[in-house]
Design a protein around this motif. Structure first.
Motif, PDB file in Angstrom:
ATOM      1  N   GLU A 260      -0.482  -0.185  16.263  1.00  0.00           N
ATOM      2  CA  GLU A 260      -1.338   0.847  15.670  1.00  0.00           C
ATOM      3  C   GLU A 260      -0.466   2.078  15.435  1.00  0.00           C
TER       4      GLU A 260
ATOM      5  N   TYR B 279       0.861  -1.176   0.000  1.00  0.00           N
ATOM      6  CA  TYR B 279       0.000   0.000   0.000  1.00  0.00           C
ATOM      7  C   TYR B 279       0.900   1.229   0.000  1.00  0.00           C
TER       8      TYR B 279
ATOM      9  N   ASP C 193      -4.566  10.042   4.098  1.00  0.00           N
ATOM     10  CA  ASP C 193      -5.118   8.782   4.597  1.00  0.00           C
ATOM     11  C   ASP C 193      -5.599   8.899   6.043  1.00  0.00           C
TER      12      ASP C 193
ATOM     13  N   LEU D 255      -2.706   2.526  10.577  1.00  0.00           N
ATOM     14  CA  LEU D 255      -2.436   1.098  10.643  1.00  0.00           C
ATOM     15  C   LEU D 255      -2.969   0.556  11.962  1.00  0.00           C
TER      16      LEU D 255
ATOM     17  N   ARG E 223      -2.401  -2.629   5.686  1.00  0.00           N
ATOM     18  CA  ARG E 223      -2.305  -1.782   6.874  1.00  0.00           C
ATOM     19  C   ARG E 223      -2.981  -2.404   8.097  1.00  0.00           C
ATOM     20  N   HIS E 224      -3.543  -3.590   7.932  1.00  0.00           N
ATOM     21  CA  HIS E 224      -4.148  -4.311   9.056  1.00  0.00           C
ATOM     22  C   HIS E 224      -3.030  -4.903   9.913  1.00  0.00           C
TER      23      HIS E 224
ATOM     24  N   LYS F  92      -8.307  -1.838  10.421  1.00  0.00           N
ATOM     25  CA  LYS F  92      -8.277  -1.872   8.957  1.00  0.00           C
ATOM     26  C   LYS F  92      -8.743  -3.255   8.498  1.00  0.00           C
ATOM     27  N   ASP F  93      -9.340  -3.314   7.318  1.00  0.00           N
ATOM     28  CA  ASP F  93      -9.821  -4.574   6.765  1.00  0.00           C
ATOM     29  C   ASP F  93      -8.689  -5.605   6.738  1.00  0.00           C
TER      30      ASP F  93
ATOM     31  N   TRP G 240      -5.768   7.384  12.183  1.00  0.00           N
ATOM     32  CA  TRP G 240      -5.114   6.075  12.244  1.00  0.00           C
ATOM     33  C   TRP G 240      -4.757   5.563  10.852  1.00  0.00           C
TER      34      TRP G 240
ATOM     35  N   ASP H 202      -6.307  -5.655   3.882  1.00  0.00           N
ATOM     36  CA  ASP H 202      -5.514  -4.435   3.685  1.00  0.00           C
ATOM     37  C   ASP H 202      -4.132  -4.637   4.296  1.00  0.00           C
TER      38      ASP H 202
ATOM     39  N   ASP I 266      -9.691   8.101   8.773  1.00  0.00           N
ATOM     40  CA  ASP I 266      -9.911   7.174   9.886  1.00  0.00           C
ATOM     41  C   ASP I 266      -9.431   7.779  11.206  1.00  0.00           C
TER      42      ASP I 266
END
Length: 128
Positions: A38, A6, A13, A22, A32-33, A26-27, A20, A30, A17
């Protein structure tokens, strides 16, 4: 391009959110999950503050000043971050709040990333 890469821009970005970039929220598909950590890109106006202290926190945190002047309020002391790269780390169970003396950008890293865990409007860390 691989789905496990990503490329983004923190300011843009982060606005999507609550800052945030990461974490567990996050899905799962993704890149970034993460359930380990965090990361937040916080942009704060002069005079902005967290009026309610965060209590009952279960994570460790690192906060790094990118720009501005930023106070991190901890029990019995206030840490002033005034030069780019100044940082503070606090462990689990340490209550905290903050205040932006000037327009400030700060990078926050918290670990672990606890699913279902957030700070409520009253400042207490609560499972959701």
């Amino acid at each position: 391009m691989s789905d496990s890469v990503y490329v983004g821009r923190a300011g843009r970005d982060a606005a999507l959110d609550r800052g945030w970039l990461l974490g567990h929220f996050k899905d799962a598909a993704d890149p970034r999950h993460s359930e380990a950590v965090e990361i937040k890109w916080g942009v704060h106006r002069p005079g902005e503050e967290r009026a309610q202290w965060v209590t009952g926190e279960e994570r460790t945190a690192l906060l790094v000043l990118i720009s501005g002047r930023f106070q991190v309020r901890l029990p019995g002391r206030t840490v002033l971050l005034a030069e780019q790269g100044d940082y503070v780390v606090w462990g689990r169970g340490v209550d905290h709040s903050w205040y932006a003396e000037e327009e400030s950008v700060v990078l926050t890293v918290r670990w672990p990333s606890v699913p279902g865990h957030q700070v409520d409007d009253g400042g207490s860390a609560q499972p959701v």
